[in-house]
Every structure is written in C-alpha cells, then in structure tokens.
Design a protein around this motif. Structure first.
Motif, mmCIF file in Angstrom:
data_model
loop_
_atom_site.group_PDB
_atom_site.id
_atom_site.type_symbol
_atom_site.label_atom_id
_atom_site.label_comp_id
_atom_site.label_asym_id
_atom_site.label_seq_id
_atom_site.Cartn_x
_atom_site.Cartn_y
_atom_site.Cartn_z
ATOM 1 N N GLU A 1 0.848 -0.961 0.223
ATOM 2 C CA GLU A 1 0.171 0.160 0.228
ATOM 3 C C GLU A 1 0.793 1.037 0.016
ATOM 4 O O GLU A 1 0.856 2.372 -1.191
ATOM 5 N N PRO A 2 2.065 1.298 1.117
ATOM 6 C CA PRO A 2 2.478 2.631 0.299
ATOM 7 C C PRO A 2 3.323 2.807 -0.693
ATOM 8 O O PRO A 2 3.619 4.073 -1.571
ATOM 9 N N ILE A 3 3.745 2.616 -0.827
ATOM 10 C CA ILE A 3 4.279 2.121 -2.072
ATOM 11 C C ILE A 3 3.604 2.376 -3.823
ATOM 12 O O ILE A 3 3.335 3.127 -4.231
ATOM 13 N N VAL B 1 12.823 -4.934 9.041
ATOM 14 C CA VAL B 1 12.605 -3.825 10.420
ATOM 15 C C VAL B 1 11.095 -3.307 9.226
ATOM 16 O O VAL B 1 10.847 -3.378 7.570
ATOM 17 N N ASP B 2 10.192 -2.651 9.453
ATOM 18 C CA ASP B 2 9.053 -1.909 9.255
ATOM 19 C C ASP B 2 9.377 -1.104 7.951
ATOM 20 O O ASP B 2 10.087 -0.075 9.112
ATOM 21 N N TRP B 3 8.539 -0.814 7.351
ATOM 22 C CA TRP B 3 9.010 0.737 6.389
ATOM 23 C C TRP B 3 8.418 1.310 7.085
ATOM 24 O O TRP B 3 9.758 2.055 6.706
ATOM 25 N N ASP B 4 7.664 1.844 8.129
ATOM 26 C CA ASP B 4 7.444 2.915 8.720
ATOM 27 C C ASP B 4 8.629 2.758 9.507
ATOM 28 O O ASP B 4 8.444 4.431 10.407
ATOM 29 N N GLU C 1 19.132 2.046 8.295
ATOM 30 C CA GLU C 1 18.802 0.845 6.948
ATOM 31 C C GLU C 1 18.937 1.785 5.874
ATOM 32 O O GLU C 1 19.431 0.754 4.619
ATOM 33 N N VAL C 2 18.555 2.840 5.756
ATOM 34 C CA VAL C 2 19.204 3.507 3.825
ATOM 35 C C VAL C 2 20.960 2.995 3.612
ATOM 36 O O VAL C 2 21.451 2.900 2.916
#
Length: 157
Positions: A14-16, A52-55, A61-62
């Motif tokens: 959904e976020p993507i 790791v959850d996207w939010d 992490e990046v």
C-alpha cells in the motif's frame, strides 16, 4: 496503474502503491515510474530481509542498503549469456562482451555465436581486402575471443 509492487502474499504494498499513484498523477514518464517501482521493490525486499517495518526505517537502514548494493553481485546479461562482473564495477568491454573473459556463455546461444563468428570472418576478409589493418587487428581480437568462447560452449553436450 502500470507498475505495482506486491508483497509475499501477492497483495499490493500500500505505501508503495500510494507513492506510485501520486508519481503517475504528476505526469512522470512511464520509464521513470518503472524505475521507481523497481527501486522501491528493492527497498521493500531489503526491509523484509533485515526485518524492519517500512515506517520504522531510519537513515541507518538506508546507509546499510546502499552499502550492500555497492558490494552485492548481480548477474548481468548480454545476448550471449551472463556477465560475471561484480555489480557496480566498470566494464572495459562495453558493447563487446564477446571479448570479455567473465562472460559465461549460455549454451542456448550457440546458433547466435556461430553467426557472430561467421560475420567476424567476413568482416576480417573485407578489411584485409581494403587494407584496413587497424580494423583487421580489432576484428581479429574479437574473432579469437569468439572462437575461444565457442569451443568452451560448442563442446558441451
């Protein structure tokens, strides 16, 4: 929506999806939408691997994702097979893969390789007939590499 990213349960992420819908609505080119979708898929998969959850992702992490992309190997393909170079490394044989020692020939490409060898042979004859000695030398390097690759490939059962 021309491009979507799906999770392990075959549901759109959904976020993507929201990002891509907005990106398309801003009249971005289809190639840009596709590129962003693949980058976001890569990011989503990375987050799944490191759990790791996207939010909850942070700059750490990046950073880790970017560092991993720099060292990860990724098979590159050519019309003749797979390139064995590590991802992100330069290639001095760009558009001349037949000369490259790390090209791993695809046995299904035997007919194409035979065509290349025949074409190179004809081009060498033409270059010799016209006195193009520099051209002969370059074509001969490619011809020798094709023959070498051919024996490695053509002798396989």
């Amino acid at each position: 929506m021309p491009w979507l990213v799906f999770d392990e349960e075959a549901k759109a992420v959904e976020p993507i999806r929201r990002f891509l819908v907005d990106f398309v609505a801003r009249d971005n080119r289809p190639g840009s939408v596709r590129s962003h979708a693949f980058d976001l898929l890569r990011w989503w998969r990375w987050l799944r691997v490191i759990q790791v959850d996207w939010d909850r992702a942070t700059s750490a992490e990046v950073r880790d994702s970017v560092l991993w992309l720099r060292v990860a190997t990724k098979p590159r393909t050519s019309s003749l097979g797979t390139c064995g170079r590590p991802y992100g490394t330069p290639c001095k044989h760009e558009h001349a893969c037949i000369r490259c020692p790390v090209l791993q020939m695809d046995p299904r490409q035997k007919p194409r390789l035979i065509e290349i060898i025949q074409n190179l042979r004809e081009r060498i004859r033409e270059a010799r007939a016209n006195g193009w000695l520099g051209e002969v030398e370059g074509l001969q390097v490619s011809f020798d590499a094709a023959i070498y690759k051919g024996f490695g490939t053509l002798l396989q059962p």
